[in-house]
Design a protein around this motif. Structure first.
Motif, PDB file in Angstrom:
ATOM      1  N   ARG A 174       0.789  -1.109   0.150  1.00  0.00           N
ATOM      2  CA  ARG A 174      -0.130  -0.230   0.098  1.00  0.00           C
ATOM      3  C   ARG A 174       0.719   1.129  -0.056  1.00  0.00           C
ATOM      4  O   ARG A 174       0.549   2.273  -0.366  1.00  0.00           O
ATOM      5  N   ARG A 175       2.185   1.422   0.564  1.00  0.00           N
ATOM      6  CA  ARG A 175       2.767   2.342   0.703  1.00  0.00           C
ATOM      7  C   ARG A 175       3.190   2.855  -0.812  1.00  0.00           C
ATOM      8  O   ARG A 175       3.361   4.149  -1.044  1.00  0.00           O
ATOM      9  N   TYR A 176       3.390   1.965  -1.590  1.00  0.00           N
ATOM     10  CA  TYR A 176       3.748   2.399  -3.232  1.00  0.00           C
ATOM     11  C   TYR A 176       2.391   2.862  -3.865  1.00  0.00           C
ATOM     12  O   TYR A 176       2.890   3.688  -4.762  1.00  0.00           O
ATOM     13  N   ALA A 177       1.432   2.280  -3.688  1.00  0.00           N
ATOM     14  CA  ALA A 177       0.106   2.733  -4.075  1.00  0.00           C
ATOM     15  C   ALA A 177      -0.077   4.283  -3.802  1.00  0.00           C
ATOM     16  O   ALA A 177      -0.363   5.052  -4.426  1.00  0.00           O
ATOM     17  N   SER A 178       0.158   4.275  -2.255  1.00  0.00           N
ATOM     18  CA  SER A 178       0.035   5.797  -1.868  1.00  0.00           C
ATOM     19  C   SER A 178       0.937   6.804  -2.452  1.00  0.00           C
ATOM     20  O   SER A 178       0.650   7.861  -2.592  1.00  0.00           O
ATOM     21  N   LEU A 179       2.195   6.322  -2.461  1.00  0.00           N
ATOM     22  CA  LEU A 179       3.107   7.130  -3.250  1.00  0.00           C
ATOM     23  C   LEU A 179       2.571   7.432  -4.789  1.00  0.00           C
ATOM     24  O   LEU A 179       2.864   8.748  -5.044  1.00  0.00           O
ATOM     25  N   VAL A 180       2.047   6.644  -5.236  1.00  0.00           N
ATOM     26  CA  VAL A 180       1.619   7.011  -6.917  1.00  0.00           C
ATOM     27  C   VAL A 180       0.627   7.917  -6.616  1.00  0.00           C
ATOM     28  O   VAL A 180       0.351   8.976  -7.318  1.00  0.00           O
ATOM     29  N   ALA A 181      -0.507   7.581  -5.625  1.00  0.00           N
ATOM     30  CA  ALA A 181      -1.268   8.723  -5.348  1.00  0.00           C
ATOM     31  C   ALA A 181      -0.952  10.191  -5.257  1.00  0.00           C
ATOM     32  O   ALA A 181      -1.846  11.183  -5.440  1.00  0.00           O
ATOM     33  N   ARG A 182      -0.105  10.323  -4.415  1.00  0.00           N
ATOM     34  CA  ARG A 182       0.494  11.672  -3.853  1.00  0.00           C
ATOM     35  C   ARG A 182       1.327  12.251  -5.251  1.00  0.00           C
ATOM     36  O   ARG A 182       1.290  13.330  -5.457  1.00  0.00           O
ATOM     37  N   GLN A 183       2.182  11.593  -5.933  1.00  0.00           N
ATOM     38  CA  GLN A 183       3.326  12.191  -6.868  1.00  0.00           C
ATOM     39  C   GLN A 183       3.367  11.578  -8.016  1.00  0.00           C
ATOM     40  O   GLN A 183       4.182  12.074  -9.158  1.00  0.00           O
ATOM     41  N   GLY A 184       2.439  10.312  -8.508  1.00  0.00           N
ATOM     42  CA  GLY A 184       2.335   9.847  -9.560  1.00  0.00           C
ATOM     43  C   GLY A 184       3.158   8.595  -9.921  1.00  0.00           C
ATOM     44  O   GLY A 184       4.269   8.322  -9.201  1.00  0.00           O
ATOM     45  N   LEU A 185       3.148   8.060 -11.056  1.00  0.00           N
ATOM     46  CA  LEU A 185       3.874   6.995 -11.445  1.00  0.00           C
ATOM     47  C   LEU A 185       5.515   7.054 -11.408  1.00  0.00           C
ATOM     48  O   LEU A 185       6.098   6.087 -11.212  1.00  0.00           O
ATOM     49  N   THR A 186       6.045   8.190 -11.720  1.00  0.00           N
ATOM     50  CA  THR A 186       7.501   8.358 -11.903  1.00  0.00           C
ATOM     51  C   THR A 186       7.985   8.310 -10.655  1.00  0.00           C
ATOM     52  O   THR A 186       9.222   8.173 -10.684  1.00  0.00           O
ATOM     53  N   ALA A 187       7.332   8.430  -9.524  1.00  0.00           N
ATOM     54  CA  ALA A 187       7.863   8.371  -8.275  1.00  0.00           C
ATOM     55  C   ALA A 187       8.333   6.871  -8.105  1.00  0.00           C
ATOM     56  O   ALA A 187       9.268   6.746  -7.038  1.00  0.00           O
ATOM     57  N   LEU A 188       7.885   5.922  -8.729  1.00  0.00           N
ATOM     58  CA  LEU A 188       8.266   4.492  -8.461  1.00  0.00           C
ATOM     59  C   LEU A 188       9.631   4.377  -9.066  1.00  0.00           C
ATOM     60  O   LEU A 188      10.520   3.410  -8.719  1.00  0.00           O
ATOM     61  N   ASP A 189      10.087   5.146 -10.021  1.00  0.00           N
ATOM     62  CA  ASP A 189      11.534   5.083 -10.592  1.00  0.00           C
ATOM     63  C   ASP A 189      12.538   5.055  -9.602  1.00  0.00           C
ATOM     64  O   ASP A 189      13.638   4.455  -9.852  1.00  0.00           O
ATOM     65  N   THR A 190      12.262   5.962  -8.432  1.00  0.00           N
ATOM     66  CA  THR A 190      13.418   5.958  -7.680  1.00  0.00           C
ATOM     67  C   THR A 190      13.562   4.916  -6.616  1.00  0.00           C
ATOM     68  O   THR A 190      14.324   4.802  -5.636  1.00  0.00           O
ATOM     69  N   LEU A 191      12.551   3.757  -6.559  1.00  0.00           N
ATOM     70  CA  LEU A 191      12.502   2.770  -5.418  1.00  0.00           C
ATOM     71  C   LEU A 191      13.676   1.867  -5.893  1.00  0.00           C
ATOM     72  O   LEU A 191      14.306   1.753  -6.965  1.00  0.00           O
ATOM     73  N   SER A 192      13.938   0.874  -4.804  1.00  0.00           N
ATOM     74  CA  SER A 192      15.125  -0.103  -5.085  1.00  0.00           C
ATOM     75  C   SER A 192      14.763  -1.004  -5.857  1.00  0.00           C
ATOM     76  O   SER A 192      13.413  -1.495  -6.119  1.00  0.00           O
ATOM     77  N   THR A 193      15.512  -1.930  -6.342  1.00  0.00           N
ATOM     78  CA  THR A 193      14.991  -3.184  -7.270  1.00  0.00           C
ATOM     79  C   THR A 193      14.465  -4.260  -6.337  1.00  0.00           C
ATOM     80  O   THR A 193      13.499  -4.726  -6.990  1.00  0.00           O
ATOM     81  N   GLU A 194      14.831  -4.357  -4.920  1.00  0.00           N
ATOM     82  CA  GLU A 194      13.676  -5.165  -4.310  1.00  0.00           C
ATOM     83  C   GLU A 194      12.127  -4.722  -4.218  1.00  0.00           C
ATOM     84  O   GLU A 194      11.353  -5.296  -4.490  1.00  0.00           O
ATOM     85  N   ALA A 195      12.350  -3.284  -4.100  1.00  0.00           N
ATOM     86  CA  ALA A 195      10.899  -2.715  -4.110  1.00  0.00           C
ATOM     87  C   ALA A 195       9.953  -3.101  -5.592  1.00  0.00           C
ATOM     88  O   ALA A 195       8.823  -3.198  -5.469  1.00  0.00           O
ATOM     89  N   LYS A 196      10.605  -2.693  -6.357  1.00  0.00           N
ATOM     90  CA  LYS A 196      10.174  -3.042  -7.630  1.00  0.00           C
ATOM     91  C   LYS A 196       9.831  -4.339  -8.039  1.00  0.00           C
ATOM     92  O   LYS A 196       8.807  -4.498  -8.765  1.00  0.00           O
TER      93      LYS A 196
END
Length: 301
Positions: free
Chosen positions: A140-162
């Motif tokens: 849920r923390r990643y879905a919340s991140l997208v809701a706040r900042q958009g999909l490009t915010a996921l690009d900064t995540l670690s390989t494990e998170a992705k």
């Protein structure tokens, strides 16, 4: 003769029919049966059960379908659920395989507040029968991140998170009716209090609404991804998810079709109606099966 007719009339009008807890319909709102649902589900690759999260009939029917599919598939059944997030897979697997207790599961996984009443029966049945159970939802923390900042915010995540979500970059078609309806709803409620730019006073609310829809899409795409990653030939995966994630053959279905257009997917959409005997046109074509439940059905929370 008049007495006989009067007696028959009294019998007819005094007869109280059963009050069924649910009715099943096909996409054209013709009456369907549980047996037909079971047969279609047993032949499917993926069954998406679109539930109403607080509806006891949904949870009861999910359990019955799980039990009956297990009996028919003889070990070729896999379970999946929105209610478990991908980074809790180890905790879920350990419990289902009998390595940990329910108390340990509660401390190791982020369980929904209604887990004990609504999802524990199926999870315990999976444990009893050793049925693989897949945690399909994005954390849920990643879905919340997208809701706040958009999909490009996921690009900064670690390989494990992705690795806990659908592969990036993610394609999101905001013109699909389900996402568009979310955009319209969010824009309609946000315009009055949004902070836009001088040239476009509604820009802030529009971007926020789009990101909210994209957060829904990362959930849909991730659930589709983990369904396909854990489905072997000859198996059926019964997947539990909120109705909005699969109704109108969108959401999860759309992402499944992008990767596997040949996949045999059966969907069920749950609706609450004042009269389950009289579904309306808005309930047409929601899914392969429409589960109609009385609107005054008691809730689990």
């Amino acid at each position: 003769m008049r007495f006989v007719l009067l007696l028959l009339c009294l019998l007819v009008f005094s007869f109280r029919p059963d009050k069924p807890a649910y009715r099943l319909y096909d996409p054209n709102l013709k009456a369907a049966t549980y047996d037909k649902l079971l047969r279609r589900a047993a032949d499917a690759d993926v069954v998406l059960f679109g539930e109403l999260h607080n509806n006891p009939i949904c949870h009861w029917l999910e359990l019955q379908l799980t039990k009956d599919l297990q009996a028919r598939k003889k070990g070729a059944l896999v379970l999946g659920a929105e209610m478990f997030e991908a980074d809790n897979q180890t905790a879920l697997t350990d419990y289902v395989q009998g390595r940990t207790t329910g108390k340990e599961l509660a401390t190791q996984a982020r369980l929904w507040p209604n887990f004990d009443t609504d999802y524990k029966p199926i999870t315990d049945f999976a444990r009893e029968q050793k049925i693989p159970f897949i945690a399909t939802n994005v954390p849920r923390r990643y879905a919340s991140l997208v809701a706040r900042q958009g999909l490009t915010a996921l690009d900064t995540l670690s390989t494990e998170a992705k690795g806990q979500m659908a592969p990036l970059p993610l394609t999101v078609d905001l013109t699909l009716p389900g996402y568009k309806a979310m955009l319209d709803m969010m824009n309609g409620s946000a315009h009055s209090g949004s902070k836009g730019t001088a040239s476009n006073p509604h820009q802030g609310s529009t971007d926020q609404a789009a990101n909210f829809a994209r957060a829904q899409a990362i959930k849909d795409a991730t659930m589709a991804y983990f369904i396909l990653q854990n489905l072997k030939p000859g198996q059926t995966m019964l997947h539990l998810n909120g109705d909005y994630h699969s109704k109108n053959f969108e959401g999860i279905v759309w992402y499944l079709r992008q990767q596997r257009p040949d996949l045999n997917v059966v969907t069920l959409s749950s609706v609450e109606l004042l009269d389950t005997e009289k579904p309306t046109s808005e309930n047409r074509n929601l899914a392969d099966f429409v589960l109609a439940i009385p609107a005054d059905m008691t809730k689990t929370y």
